[in-house]
Design a protein around this motif. Structure first.
Motif, PDB file in Angstrom:
ATOM      1  N   TYR A  33       0.833  -1.213  -0.160  1.00  0.00           N
ATOM      2  CA  TYR A  33       0.170  -0.054   0.047  1.00  0.00           C
ATOM      3  C   TYR A  33       0.825   1.427   0.097  1.00  0.00           C
ATOM      4  O   TYR A  33       0.314   2.201   0.039  1.00  0.00           O
ATOM      5  CB  TYR A  33      -0.873  -0.149   1.139  1.00  0.00           C
ATOM      6  CG  TYR A  33      -2.036  -0.938   1.147  1.00  0.00           C
ATOM      7  CD1 TYR A  33      -3.039  -1.037   0.389  1.00  0.00           C
ATOM      8  CD2 TYR A  33      -1.996  -2.217   1.663  1.00  0.00           C
ATOM      9  CE1 TYR A  33      -4.239  -1.920   0.386  1.00  0.00           C
ATOM     10  CE2 TYR A  33      -2.603  -3.300   1.703  1.00  0.00           C
ATOM     11  CZ  TYR A  33      -3.962  -3.225   0.914  1.00  0.00           C
ATOM     12  OH  TYR A  33      -4.840  -4.129   0.847  1.00  0.00           O
TER      13      TYR A  33
ATOM     14  N   HIS B 276       0.521   4.728  -1.765  1.00  0.00           N
ATOM     15  CA  HIS B 276      -0.260   5.883  -1.507  1.00  0.00           C
ATOM     16  C   HIS B 276       0.415   7.067  -1.192  1.00  0.00           C
ATOM     17  O   HIS B 276       0.008   8.068  -1.316  1.00  0.00           O
ATOM     18  CB  HIS B 276      -1.227   5.281  -0.226  1.00  0.00           C
ATOM     19  CG  HIS B 276      -2.479   4.599  -0.735  1.00  0.00           C
ATOM     20  ND1 HIS B 276      -3.553   5.256  -1.271  1.00  0.00           N
ATOM     21  CD2 HIS B 276      -2.730   3.125  -0.960  1.00  0.00           C
ATOM     22  CE1 HIS B 276      -4.570   4.353  -1.625  1.00  0.00           C
ATOM     23  NE2 HIS B 276      -3.898   3.106  -1.339  1.00  0.00           N
ATOM     24  N   ASN B 277       1.676   6.722  -0.587  1.00  0.00           N
ATOM     25  CA  ASN B 277       2.624   8.022  -0.165  1.00  0.00           C
ATOM     26  C   ASN B 277       2.833   8.663  -1.496  1.00  0.00           C
ATOM     27  O   ASN B 277       2.755   9.895  -1.398  1.00  0.00           O
ATOM     28  CB  ASN B 277       3.701   7.650   0.561  1.00  0.00           C
ATOM     29  CG  ASN B 277       3.303   7.169   2.052  1.00  0.00           C
ATOM     30  OD1 ASN B 277       2.723   8.172   2.675  1.00  0.00           O
ATOM     31  ND2 ASN B 277       3.961   6.133   2.513  1.00  0.00           N
TER      32      ASN B 277
ATOM     33  N   LYS C 125       1.304   8.827  -4.139  1.00  0.00           N
ATOM     34  CA  LYS C 125       0.104   9.514  -4.718  1.00  0.00           C
ATOM     35  C   LYS C 125      -0.107  10.642  -4.056  1.00  0.00           C
ATOM     36  O   LYS C 125      -0.411  11.636  -4.620  1.00  0.00           O
ATOM     37  CB  LYS C 125      -1.341   8.506  -4.606  1.00  0.00           C
ATOM     38  CG  LYS C 125      -1.268   7.459  -5.750  1.00  0.00           C
ATOM     39  CD  LYS C 125      -2.344   6.205  -5.561  1.00  0.00           C
ATOM     40  CE  LYS C 125      -3.695   6.806  -5.454  1.00  0.00           C
ATOM     41  NZ  LYS C 125      -4.540   5.753  -5.600  1.00  0.00           N
ATOM     42  N   GLU C 126      -0.174  10.617  -2.828  1.00  0.00           N
ATOM     43  CA  GLU C 126      -0.542  11.942  -2.088  1.00  0.00           C
ATOM     44  C   GLU C 126       0.592  13.059  -2.487  1.00  0.00           C
ATOM     45  O   GLU C 126       0.001  14.056  -2.610  1.00  0.00           O
ATOM     46  CB  GLU C 126      -0.418  11.768  -0.615  1.00  0.00           C
ATOM     47  CG  GLU C 126      -1.751  10.747   0.078  1.00  0.00           C
ATOM     48  CD  GLU C 126      -1.859  10.778   1.368  1.00  0.00           C
ATOM     49  OE1 GLU C 126      -0.932  11.394   1.963  1.00  0.00           O
ATOM     50  OE2 GLU C 126      -2.956  10.647   1.965  1.00  0.00           O
TER      51      GLU C 126
ATOM     52  N   ALA D 113       2.204  13.388  -5.158  1.00  0.00           N
ATOM     53  CA  ALA D 113       1.955  13.702  -6.706  1.00  0.00           C
ATOM     54  C   ALA D 113       0.830  15.004  -6.924  1.00  0.00           C
ATOM     55  O   ALA D 113       1.186  15.677  -7.895  1.00  0.00           O
ATOM     56  CB  ALA D 113       1.659  12.465  -7.595  1.00  0.00           C
ATOM     57  N   THR D 114      -0.082  14.909  -6.230  1.00  0.00           N
ATOM     58  CA  THR D 114      -1.234  15.846  -6.348  1.00  0.00           C
ATOM     59  C   THR D 114      -1.261  16.926  -5.223  1.00  0.00           C
ATOM     60  O   THR D 114      -2.167  17.526  -5.186  1.00  0.00           O
ATOM     61  CB  THR D 114      -2.418  15.204  -6.484  1.00  0.00           C
ATOM     62  OG1 THR D 114      -2.636  14.291  -5.273  1.00  0.00           O
ATOM     63  CG2 THR D 114      -2.624  14.245  -7.864  1.00  0.00           C
ATOM     64  N   GLU D 115      -0.241  16.951  -4.275  1.00  0.00           N
ATOM     65  CA  GLU D 115      -0.049  17.923  -3.526  1.00  0.00           C
ATOM     66  C   GLU D 115       0.528  19.499  -4.057  1.00  0.00           C
ATOM     67  O   GLU D 115       1.303  19.202  -4.533  1.00  0.00           O
ATOM     68  CB  GLU D 115       0.796  17.607  -2.371  1.00  0.00           C
ATOM     69  CG  GLU D 115       0.799  18.511  -1.017  1.00  0.00           C
ATOM     70  CD  GLU D 115       2.076  17.821  -0.010  1.00  0.00           C
ATOM     71  OE1 GLU D 115       3.080  17.515  -0.376  1.00  0.00           O
ATOM     72  OE2 GLU D 115       1.470  18.063   1.349  1.00  0.00           O
TER      73      GLU D 115
ATOM     74  N   ARG E 286       3.296  24.213   1.529  1.00  0.00           N
ATOM     75  CA  ARG E 286       2.336  23.362   0.989  1.00  0.00           C
ATOM     76  C   ARG E 286       0.727  24.000   1.422  1.00  0.00           C
ATOM     77  O   ARG E 286       0.577  24.527   2.598  1.00  0.00           O
ATOM     78  CB  ARG E 286       2.358  22.101   1.845  1.00  0.00           C
ATOM     79  CG  ARG E 286       3.340  21.370   1.096  1.00  0.00           C
ATOM     80  CD  ARG E 286       3.816  19.809   1.931  1.00  0.00           C
ATOM     81  NE  ARG E 286       4.197  20.051   3.225  1.00  0.00           N
ATOM     82  CZ  ARG E 286       4.137  19.193   4.213  1.00  0.00           C
ATOM     83  NH1 ARG E 286       3.577  17.797   3.884  1.00  0.00           N
ATOM     84  NH2 ARG E 286       4.599  19.308   5.478  1.00  0.00           N
TER      85      ARG E 286
ATOM     86  N   GLN F 108      -2.351  23.033   1.806  1.00  0.00           N
ATOM     87  CA  GLN F 108      -3.397  22.481   2.744  1.00  0.00           C
ATOM     88  C   GLN F 108      -2.635  22.511   4.144  1.00  0.00           C
ATOM     89  O   GLN F 108      -3.394  22.623   5.191  1.00  0.00           O
ATOM     90  CB  GLN F 108      -3.754  20.971   2.384  1.00  0.00           C
ATOM     91  CG  GLN F 108      -4.604  21.042   0.940  1.00  0.00           C
ATOM     92  CD  GLN F 108      -5.145  19.707   0.836  1.00  0.00           C
ATOM     93  OE1 GLN F 108      -4.881  18.487   1.502  1.00  0.00           O
ATOM     94  NE2 GLN F 108      -5.882  19.622  -0.258  1.00  0.00           N
TER      95      GLN F 108
END
Lengths: 299, 299, 299, 299
Positions: C6, C9-10, C12-13, C15-17, C95, C97
């Motif tokens: 899994y 997922h890191n 993926k997070e 890539a779209t941050e 960043r 968010q």
């Protein structure tokens, strides 16, 4: 026209459409897409082809004329050109995707429509480009960007020139002063200093002065030989082994080409130069009109 | 190659580069840029020019072949074409600006490179396009998108056809069944149903059956007359005043063209059709292989 | 620790941050969330409650101390506070968010942890806030932003003060010079001019000098009466009908509070003032150290 | 209220405000900010503190009640909680910064307001949180996300439990069946299976059954000992050296807590469980009502 139950799609598209911030400088870098195929298909000279570089400059100037008032500065070398959009410009409402797609398409159209003027034969198929756009907050970071691209030009050109000396594919370009201006049978060139004088271009393959083919290497071996060398070593290889004085290479090859809108009143005001953006501040001071925050330019 | 103190620019560009989410369908809509100028410059017929529409379809198919496996579906009408990128595709790493610029450039290259095949004369200058890309979470919203574009095709074509009946610029396109297949002297067409039969195209200006020029209006007056009319009123105007039966218009004009990759194994698998995406689910059920969540397609 | 299937997922997070651009000023505006409920639940005075406003300033200063060196300027009024992050700051890697959530959470923590110091009773439940952050390219646009918020303060305070005169809920706040500094039994206040003098706060309900209740209106009627009035008319209503001289209102109410880090060396350097940011450039010139492009400040 | 020349700022803020796409699932992960300080300041037990974990679950449930209908699923362990927002939800207009800040603030408010109910003493200062939100296109990727977090729970809990056995700070938590329900003098707990039975909590420090202090290590040495060990080796260390059977650890510690809105009609419908999300599909099938594309759930 007529409304339909699908009209909410328009609102959906608007809701997630991104725009650049106001007041930032936008720099668009347009790059040749798959030019490693396009160049050999169209017989571009190695390591530089003045026809191809001049065509890039022409396409850049056409684009700047088309968006007159929005793009006062551009710089390019090899198969790339970077354009600075004014911080006060609201071109295409600063919509990210619209800017990216339209500028790519317009640059490509001018490149393809002018190809035969420079290469004197019709292109086999249209060249393609991609683009990326990034925001820059102030003139300092814009200047750093353009210096970065000129450093990139220098590093790449030095490498490629040495590489193609080693492979035997190098061709010397020389601009010969041309006293007799009325000669209509030859294509004449400026030298990029902006002095208005015209020159003849003489191209000589390396094999003319290095006839011994045993001195050349395969691409693979040439790449291996260059691996890890510093600038001075590359210049030594060229000078000692291949009688190429890198200092005599065309300024256009060593420095790339900067295009500037010198004046906002007419289309002829868009001029190009091959000059130093890295160590010499005089260009930036002379053309500070392109910025809104020129007080930040530090001598 | 060599490192420099400017290399941090690479990191800066990466840090603010945006990518689309994984697992979403991406729909790219490519639109003609300034086609209101490009079309009259190249003498496109009004209200539709089959040569121009077929050229759009050809460019779409070339793009789909070039990105084989990534784009199983497209739909276009007028000067626009929408392409669906698979939810599992990692084309160009899903980078927003790269996708926007490259797809625009590639589509434009195919359009321009194929222009003379369809118009039988060389284009005066390259056509330009823009693009927008949006993410869609599932096949339901993708289907709604394509229905929206087909509704848009219908509404616009009905309006434009009536308008150009009123202005006298309308030209009837008819596909005539062609028994004699060996006739190499005529360009033949399919009718977009996918049945493989070939037809001859006959084009007749409205003035052939409405010779009385007093029946036609200026663009301004025609626009005023159409203002506020509903579909049935437009059809009545065409039929009663100008003897045009809208039902007999080419399916390609009324429905636009869908292009689908029917099979993943060969390049010929990319087929086009002029069929109903709005009310008829059979297309979506037949081609559910283009989706990863086809269980959601509701009959 | 251990890897797993899994772990993608890191990536993926990441890539779209999204991150903000470098070199831009970031302005975060933190707003009270549902304060139209929170204020009456905690018996805030109308139209202003000095305790609540001072608590906002205290929370702002705590946040600026916690992120010392990153946030040299803030301005607030009512239930909002705006913070400027330096253009050179890399706080939380810029960043989007992370900045949005952490700054909201830290401001709220300081507000809630200090509530009982200002209100002298424990809050019933924690106050909540939201935040928005936007980039500003240069000091000119930053200055325009803060002027915009101060104009907003002025317009809202004039309206609310008149409204609550009309409804009879107005309470006059006066700062009484306090000769006797040793009085440990009273809470003393500065007047926001930065002169260091202490004052006693006297609060008087309007009904003390306007005992006739027939002079007051329902909220609805008061709102209707104010509809369409300009500034001078509101000041006339207050002065003629309710003996309130708007000029005598506390500067804190009329101008809001600016908080500035006057010096980078110690925590006491964070000072607050109630002064004019709109017409008076002296504040910006005196504190130009907060900017990296102060050459752009125009007198 | 009144207009001013600064009102264009509102339009500027809207123009660059980002929203999430429609129809995507949004997952918000809220994390404790600086909990490595907050936990020891408030004497949290090692490696797990049931009071702190139950407080996280309580805050999660309060948040889900407050946004009833928008957030049907959440999962948390340690100092983090992830919330899934429905793909059909238009909560806070799907504005990225608004969602990020408000959800962080609301979660934090519930955590802080409920702290003393679980810890039976007042917190020293408010806990802070951060948040990140990401879009997920379909239920398959949502399910993968939650499995990823549960794998993370498992890996971290196994590591931390072994680590604190080695350091001697481990405390065994046991739930003792409680026949006598009327005992109002003890705090009772559910076991997270959803069966409604109540249990007493018994906490025993490791030093009760391993009195020999020479068996424990410094944090540094314990970390070194664990470096490179796989799951089974950690379980062996616990069982053989410290008589801890990892299988007997509380399900809440090993699996984390899932919170689900089982029914849309009342507030009591929000239930929590400690169950397997990784290997067992029954949870997802039973609660497929939380998805709009549950046809994609594969057994």
């Amino acid at each position: 026209m007529a409304n339909s139950k699908y009209d909410y799609h328009n609102a959906k598209e608007l809701a997630t459409e991104s725009r650049f911030n106001e007041d930032t400088y936008l720099i668009v870098r347009i790059d040749g897409e798959k030019f490693h195929k396009f160049c050999p298909e169209h017989n571009f000279h190695k390591p530089n082809d003045k026809r191809g570089l001049d065509l890039m400059v022409e396409a850049a100037k056409c684009l700047m004329r088309e968006f007159k008032g929005h793009i006062p500065l551009a710089y390019g070398h090899s198969d790339e050109f970077s354009f600075m959009i004014r911080s006060t410009s609201n071109l295409l409402s600063r919509r990210i995707q619209k800017l990216t797609s339209v500028l790519t398409s317009v640059f490509g159209a001018h490149y393809n429509d002018n190809f035969d003027k420079f290469f004197l034969y019709r292109q086999k198929h249209s060249a393609r480009f991609d683009a990326r756009i990034k925001e820059y907050a102030n003139c300092k970071t814009v200047i750093e960007y353009f210096r970065w691209r000129q450093v990139d030009c220098h590093v790449n050109n030095l490498y490629n020139t040495t590489l193609h000396a080693l492979t035997g594919r190098y061709r010397r370009h020389e601009l010969i002063p041309c006293d007799n201006m009325d000669s209509s049978d030859r294509k004449l060139f400026e030298n990029g200093s902006g002095d208005g004088k015209l020159y003849e271009l003489r191209i000589t393959p390396i094999t003319e002065w290095i006839p011994d083919k045993s001195k050349f290497f395969s691409s693979k071996d040439a790449t291996d030989k260059l691996s890890g060398t510093v600038s001075s070593q590359k210049q030594d290889i060229m000078f000692l082994d291949y009688k190429i004085n890198y200092n005599n290479e065309l300024e256009q090859f060593k420095k790339g080409t900067v295009v500037v809108d010198t004046n906002n009143d007419n289309l002829d005001s868009i001029k190009h130069f091959n000059l130093d953006l890295i160590n010499d501040y005089s260009f930036w001071i002379k053309h500070q009109h392109i910025f809104n925050d020129s007080a930040l330019i530090q001598q």
